[in-house]
Design a protein around this motif. Sequence first.
Motif, mmCIF file in Angstrom:
data_model
loop_
_atom_site.group_PDB
_atom_site.id
_atom_site.type_symbol
_atom_site.label_atom_id
_atom_site.label_comp_id
_atom_site.label_asym_id
_atom_site.label_seq_id
_atom_site.Cartn_x
_atom_site.Cartn_y
_atom_site.Cartn_z
ATOM 1 N N ILE A 22 -6.746 -2.648 3.573
ATOM 2 C CA ILE A 22 -6.405 -1.711 5.067
ATOM 3 C C ILE A 22 -6.892 -0.818 6.317
ATOM 4 O O ILE A 22 -6.898 -0.403 7.337
ATOM 5 N N TYR A 82 1.210 -1.365 0.211
ATOM 6 C CA TYR A 82 0.024 -0.321 0.226
ATOM 7 C C TYR A 82 0.726 1.545 -0.006
ATOM 8 O O TYR A 82 0.277 2.114 -0.449
ATOM 9 N N SER A 89 -10.496 5.835 -5.079
ATOM 10 C CA SER A 89 -9.805 5.835 -4.290
ATOM 11 C C SER A 89 -8.322 6.477 -5.017
ATOM 12 O O SER A 89 -8.166 6.008 -5.987
ATOM 13 N N ALA A 106 -3.486 -4.492 -1.935
ATOM 14 C CA ALA A 106 -3.642 -3.584 -0.409
ATOM 15 C C ALA A 106 -4.915 -2.998 0.255
ATOM 16 O O ALA A 106 -4.481 -2.763 0.832
ATOM 17 N N THR A 107 -5.452 -2.709 -1.324
ATOM 18 C CA THR A 107 -6.463 -0.948 -1.238
ATOM 19 C C THR A 107 -7.541 -1.733 -0.047
ATOM 20 O O THR A 107 -7.910 -0.839 0.596
ATOM 21 N N HIS A 119 -4.952 5.711 -4.816
ATOM 22 C CA HIS A 119 -4.295 4.591 -4.752
ATOM 23 C C HIS A 119 -4.931 3.618 -5.784
ATOM 24 O O HIS A 119 -3.617 3.594 -7.299
ATOM 25 N N MET A 123 -0.801 -3.145 -5.090
ATOM 26 C CA MET A 123 -0.492 -2.046 -4.364
ATOM 27 C C MET A 123 -2.557 -2.208 -4.678
ATOM 28 O O MET A 123 -2.988 -0.898 -3.259
#
Length: 328
Positions: free
Chosen positions: A276, A140, A239, A272-273, A241, A269
């Motif tokens: 978390i 992340y 997002s 992972a969003t 990210h 990545m």
Amino acid sequence: MIDADSRNAWRLFHLNWFPIGGMAALLALGLLFTGLRLEPVAYGVTLAIAALLLAVAYRHRIINGDLADPKLLFSLGTIGQIILTCAIVGPLSYVAGKLDWPLQDQTLLAIDRAIGLDPEPIAHYVNDHPWLAHSLARSYGLIKLPLLGIPIVLALTARYVRLQLFMLAMSVALAVTIAISAIVPAIGTYYGLQLPAAHFPEINTAIYAGQLRDILALRDGSLHELRLFFLSGIVSFPSFHAASAVLYVWALWPVRWIAGIAALLNALMIAATPAIGAHYVIDIVAGIAVAAASIWVTRICLEWRGRSSPTRRRHRLSGGRGLEMEAR
């Protein structure tokens, strides 16, 4: 700067000032009307670094003219623009959050469940596999390094137009993301699930905790001073990210020796969003859509610049294909 690619990139470099300037103007107005203020030391140092890099780039261009080294010019100039943009969009996202529109966590959670991707089982699965939780937490954080690495890689490989298109697409994506987040604010999956972050002890929930703290502080009026190095990413939907992962892969795709690595790392990545706690699955879908739309906008801008440029007119007279291959 003698070749057409460098000249076109130089024009695009100046085009990039428009979204940056627009976001800076919105930030100034937002600070005025929301009562938020910037902590001066951190912002002063950051702006000074950006100004220094940009001054070196412009001085090199002015002194050397067409003999200016495009690698130096575009690497330093674009890094300066990126630092300046980051210094603007961080507090701008807080200004957007200060508008205090109703939180949409329950709506986003309902959408996730409707498409069969409930975030609670995802979080439990990650928490039950500590090695996965640790790997995703590190993945992340991959959003930061490419911001400096991409200008260097693309400048060294003489992909100057691609670099400026990346800068433009990123600026547009950031502006759109913050605008949407203002009217669709959310805190994150754990908030929507009404579960404390401690419910998932193996997951690094620091990002979610910072987001929860600052959004609630903005809403109750206890947060007044924005300290640059302590700002959290308070945008959940869409997002960024996910958007940045798409933009990073797109930017580096022509560089074959690094494209595969970039695709793998940015896929991690994105994976992972939702784990978390700060993003719903639908946030990722929306972020990818924002990135795709931003890339499309850059292509439109490239075509518009190409039609109005002397280089394109010369290519038309000579029967050449012009600039249509420069976005490849």
